[in-house]
Design a protein around this motif. Structure first.
Motif, PDB file in Angstrom:
ATOM      1  N   TYR A 278       0.855  -1.172   0.000  1.00  0.00           N
ATOM      2  CA  TYR A 278       0.000   0.000   0.000  1.00  0.00           C
ATOM      3  C   TYR A 278       0.892   1.222   0.000  1.00  0.00           C
ATOM      4  O   TYR A 278       1.734   1.383   0.874  1.00  0.00           O
ATOM      5  CB  TYR A 278      -0.904   0.012   1.234  1.00  0.00           C
TER       6      TYR A 278
ATOM      7  N   LEU B 131     -17.169   3.582  14.770  1.00  0.00           N
ATOM      8  CA  LEU B 131     -16.253   4.190  13.799  1.00  0.00           C
ATOM      9  C   LEU B 131     -14.933   4.625  14.428  1.00  0.00           C
ATOM     10  O   LEU B 131     -13.860   4.387  13.869  1.00  0.00           O
ATOM     11  CB  LEU B 131     -16.934   5.379  13.109  1.00  0.00           C
ATOM     12  N   LEU B 134     -12.813   1.612  15.026  1.00  0.00           N
ATOM     13  CA  LEU B 134     -12.231   1.085  13.786  1.00  0.00           C
ATOM     14  C   LEU B 134     -11.087   1.953  13.274  1.00  0.00           C
ATOM     15  O   LEU B 134     -10.044   1.444  12.859  1.00  0.00           O
ATOM     16  CB  LEU B 134     -13.313   1.002  12.691  1.00  0.00           C
ATOM     17  N   ILE B 135     -11.293   3.258  13.333  1.00  0.00           N
ATOM     18  CA  ILE B 135     -10.239   4.128  12.753  1.00  0.00           C
ATOM     19  C   ILE B 135      -8.981   4.098  13.613  1.00  0.00           C
ATOM     20  O   ILE B 135      -7.866   4.158  13.107  1.00  0.00           O
ATOM     21  CB  ILE B 135     -10.753   5.567  12.515  1.00  0.00           C
ATOM     22  N   SER B 138      -7.306   0.563  12.990  1.00  0.00           N
ATOM     23  CA  SER B 138      -6.679   0.498  11.657  1.00  0.00           C
ATOM     24  C   SER B 138      -5.500   1.469  11.570  1.00  0.00           C
ATOM     25  O   SER B 138      -4.500   1.184  10.910  1.00  0.00           O
ATOM     26  CB  SER B 138      -7.700   0.772  10.554  1.00  0.00           C
ATOM     27  N   LEU B 161      -6.027  -3.493   2.610  1.00  0.00           N
ATOM     28  CA  LEU B 161      -7.407  -3.530   3.101  1.00  0.00           C
ATOM     29  C   LEU B 161      -7.551  -2.670   4.358  1.00  0.00           C
ATOM     30  O   LEU B 161      -8.530  -1.950   4.531  1.00  0.00           O
ATOM     31  CB  LEU B 161      -7.823  -4.973   3.400  1.00  0.00           C
ATOM     32  N   THR B 162      -6.550  -2.749   5.210  1.00  0.00           N
ATOM     33  CA  THR B 162      -6.569  -1.930   6.426  1.00  0.00           C
ATOM     34  C   THR B 162      -6.577  -0.447   6.054  1.00  0.00           C
ATOM     35  O   THR B 162      -7.305   0.352   6.653  1.00  0.00           O
ATOM     36  CB  THR B 162      -5.313  -2.241   7.283  1.00  0.00           C
ATOM     37  N   VAL B 164      -7.656   0.863   3.275  1.00  0.00           N
ATOM     38  CA  VAL B 164      -8.954   1.221   2.686  1.00  0.00           C
ATOM     39  C   VAL B 164      -9.978   1.431   3.797  1.00  0.00           C
ATOM     40  O   VAL B 164     -10.728   2.414   3.796  1.00  0.00           O
ATOM     41  CB  VAL B 164      -9.431   0.127   1.696  1.00  0.00           C
ATOM     42  N   LEU B 165      -9.969   0.528   4.771  1.00  0.00           N
ATOM     43  CA  LEU B 165     -10.885   0.652   5.908  1.00  0.00           C
ATOM     44  C   LEU B 165     -10.644   1.989   6.627  1.00  0.00           C
ATOM     45  O   LEU B 165     -11.578   2.726   6.941  1.00  0.00           O
ATOM     46  CB  LEU B 165     -10.666  -0.515   6.874  1.00  0.00           C
ATOM     47  N   HIS B 166      -9.360   2.286   6.841  1.00  0.00           N
ATOM     48  CA  HIS B 166      -8.982   3.525   7.537  1.00  0.00           C
ATOM     49  C   HIS B 166      -9.498   4.734   6.755  1.00  0.00           C
ATOM     50  O   HIS B 166     -10.049   5.676   7.339  1.00  0.00           O
ATOM     51  CB  HIS B 166      -7.460   3.574   7.667  1.00  0.00           C
ATOM     52  N   VAL B 168     -11.990   4.827   4.452  1.00  0.00           N
ATOM     53  CA  VAL B 168     -13.463   4.881   4.391  1.00  0.00           C
ATOM     54  C   VAL B 168     -14.030   5.399   5.712  1.00  0.00           C
ATOM     55  O   VAL B 168     -14.897   6.277   5.732  1.00  0.00           O
ATOM     56  CB  VAL B 168     -14.052   3.481   4.044  1.00  0.00           C
ATOM     57  N   VAL B 169     -13.509   4.873   6.825  1.00  0.00           N
ATOM     58  CA  VAL B 169     -14.015   5.315   8.127  1.00  0.00           C
ATOM     59  C   VAL B 169     -13.667   6.793   8.349  1.00  0.00           C
ATOM     60  O   VAL B 169     -14.494   7.577   8.825  1.00  0.00           O
ATOM     61  CB  VAL B 169     -13.457   4.427   9.268  1.00  0.00           C
TER      62      VAL B 169
END
Lengths: 313, 207
Positions: A278, B131, B134-135, B138, B161-162, B164-166, B168-169
């Motif tokens: 990434y 949220l 999660l943020i 991540s 993926l982590t 992306v999660l970070h 998005v949140v």
């Protein structure tokens, strides 16, 4: 006689336990090369001393030991040793004058030949001529300093994962730049410690794992897969956004090739980087990026409309 | 006019720190994510350092929030009761999109026992307990990528993926922030919510 029996035995064993890659190679070549590997494939070698009339067990110069497994996996695996080295090496003891023999270089076989056109050796040579490896070292630097002809194999075009390709390529640079002895073959300077010279780089380990040295230290060329114009250190990439951006520098070479290979599979730009690493700023999907901005603008618009309706009186 | 003390000192300090960190994290996050050689809001290195430091402080501030919410009455306002949940939320939603324009009174005004209306309760619970969690998780995983246990999933790296999660949140929280600030100008008298976060006393025309 004992030497002869031992040689025959070693050759037979070598043939029996050939690396699997060597099994597709003409057995006559394998047998012929086996004569060389009897000594040059081991740390110890044996010979009969005619003057003393005794068998001698001697240590092989470690720099002259060739790993037969790596050789039979390499690009030159179908070669006989004497294709490149003098026929006179078949005699033992070797003639001392033989160490003066000139070595072939890549361009002697690969240059200006349509067979190798796809690899663009001419462009590689042109770039190499401009690089600091050539301009600062001239004669004593050759292709072999980086690409050992006994073990070199195509890497980026193989099925290896991108991190394995990066590791393989960086090993080539580190074989000199992290090895004082080899470095000082062509320089009287003390080898700078890579970790210290790159201490400005955040997340150093992640960068070393996922970025090839040449990504920052060469002038990227579209026509060749691996850029060969190594730039002076002052011209190396130090500006983070050259990679950490949507028009990432990384997309110009190895990653671009990987993307072309995998685009069908992953379906969008920067796919190769997505699969194994990434890179902040470089991994964004252009469509999602625009969508995210659009949604944000819509939210602001909705708030604006709500506020207008609320305060219009 | 009713005045209620809903924001003790710790809430106000925690909220002020959170607000500053949110702004720093959003600006540095945008700067990194949308960086290119033409547009670079903040120097990349500076943005990374600021983002990391702010994220670490935010984590500590989050733990303080969890502890205080667990052991003080402030936590009571974050409890969702299921009975009448849907109808209460529809009522509040209708107020925001219709009633407010007709000058209707808010259906769930702030009073001694109620700090948040039903929609606020749900959104604050989602934001603070889901949220934010999660943020922060991540974010720490991106600071220490070696702790990302899932190396590959569907051909994509766990780190990616982590990230992306970070993102998005972070994006959802940014939208929350904008809406949150806007909704704070709704209660009358104008600016009472902002003053309440400074003084601790919430002044409301109703209730």
């Amino acid at each position: 006689m004992k030497i002869l029996i031992r040689s025959l035995l070693l050759t037979t064993l070598a043939l029996l336990f050939l690396p699997s890659n060597a099994q597709n190679i003409d057995p006559a070549i394998v047998q012929e090369n086996g004569e060389c590997f009897i000594c040059h494939g081991h740390e110890k070698y044996y010979y009969y001393n005619d003057w003393l009339e005794i068998d001698i067990k001697e240590r092989m110069n470690p720099y002259y030991i060739i790993d037969s497994t790596k050789f039979y996996q390499s690009n030159h695996k179908t070669f006989r040793c004497i294709d490149c080295h003098s026929m006179d090496y078949t005699e033992f003891p070797h003639d001392r004058q033989l160490r003066m023999e000139p070595m072939y270089e890549c361009m002697d076989c690969h240059g200006w030949d349509d067979t190798w056109a796809q690899y663009n050796f001419e462009k590689i040579d042109e770039e190499y001529q401009k690089s600091v490896h050539n301009t600062k070292h001239t004669e004593e630097f050759s292709c072999w300093m980086c690409h050992d002809p006994h073990s070199y194999k195509l890497n980026a075009r193989s099925n290896l994962s991108i991190t394995e390709v990066i590791s393989y390529d960086n090993e080539i640079c580190l074989s000199c730049h992290a090895d004082r002895d080899k470095y000082q073959l062509i320089s009287s300077k003390t080898n700078p410690n890579i970790l210290y010279t790159h201490d400005w780089l955040p997340n150093q380990e992640a960068h070393f794992r996922h970025v090839r040295c040449v990504e920052c230290h060469t002038e990227v060329q579209d026509t060749i897969l691996v850029a060969h114009n190594i730039l002076p250190k002052e011209k190396a990439v130090r500006n983070c956004v050259e990679c950490h951006s949507d028009n990432s520098l990384l997309m110009a070479s190895l990653y671009r090739y990987e993307v072309a290979e995998r685009r069908n599979k992953l379906g969008f730009l920067n796919g190769a980087i997505l699969s194994e690493a990434y890179v902040i700023g470089a991994n964004s999907n252009p469509l999602l990026k625009k969508l995210s901005i659009a949604i944000f603008v819509l939210v602001l618009l909705a708030i604006g409309v709500h506020a207008f309706l609320r305060f219009r009186k | 006019m009713a005045t209620v003390y809903h924001y003790p000192v710790w809430v106000r300090i925690w909220h002020a720190i959170n607000a500053i960190l949110f702004l720093v994290l959003i600006v540095t996050g945008i700067s990194m994510h949308y960086a290119n050689q033409q547009f670079n809001l903040i120097g990349f290195n500076t943005a990374v350092s600021l983002h990391n430091v702010s994220g670490i402080i935010l984590s500590a501030n989050y733990i303080i929030f969890l502890v205080y919410n667990r052991f003080t009455t402030n936590g009571n306002h974050y409890r969702i009761t299921t009975s009448g949940l849907l109808s209460a939320n529809i009522r509040q939603f209708n107020y925001y999109i219709k009633g407010i324009f007709k000058g209707e009174k808010p259906p769930y005004p702030v009073n001694h026992s109620r700090k948040f209306n039903p929609l606020q309760t749900i959104s604050y619970v989602v934001v603070m307990y889901f949220l934010m969690f999660l943020i922060i998780i991540s974010g720490w995983a991106l600071i220490f990528p070696e702790v990302v246990f899932v190396k590959q999933l569907f051909g994509t790296s766990g780190i990616h993926l982590t990230a992306v999660l970070h993102f998005v949140v972070g994006y959802l929280l940014s939208i929350f922030l904008v809406v949150h600030v806007y909704l704070c100008i709704i209660p009358k008298p104008f600016g009472s919510s902002f003053r309440a976060m400074l003084s601790g006393w919430h002044t409301s025309e109703q209730g």
